[in-house]
Scaffold this motif. Structure first.
Motif: not given
Length: 104
Positions: A40-61
């Motif tokens: 579930r955690f892996q499917s809920q990861s949030h990706h930055c469209d500009k640099c492709n960094r991945i965050y576990s929380h929407q607020q961090s993104l």
């Protein structure tokens, strides 16, 4: 099913049970729940469209996009050439790297 380990045979279930206990999962259900949460955690990861960094929380993104991604490092250290994009990171840098300068 049996597996050859060293000079003897061990049942596959015994290996799983040992692994479960070693990792503090006292039951197979607890292990299954852990695996589901990981998926579930892996499917809920949030990706930055500009640099492709991945965050576990929407607020961090959001913070990354607002303060870091594509931004110029605006905070410059008074003691060295270090630059960063967040004021808090600069404070941490000065405390950890230049603590001797601050003590004098």
């Amino acid at each position: 099913m049996f597996l050859l380990i060293g000079i003897g045979f061990i049942r596959k279930d015994d290996i799983l049970n040992s692994w479960v206990l070693m990792n503090n999962y006292h039951t197979r259900d607890a292990l299954s729940e852990h695996q589901e949460n990981e998926n579930r955690f892996q499917s809920q990861s949030h990706h930055c469209d500009k640099c492709n960094r991945i965050y576990s929380h929407q607020q961090s993104l959001r913070n990354h996009q607002k303060f870091e991604c594509g931004k110029v490092a605006q905070f410059a250290c008074s003691y060295c050439d270090y630059r960063c994009k967040r004021k808090g990171n600069m404070k941490t840098h000065i405390i950890h790297v230049h603590s001797r300068v601050l003590q004098n």
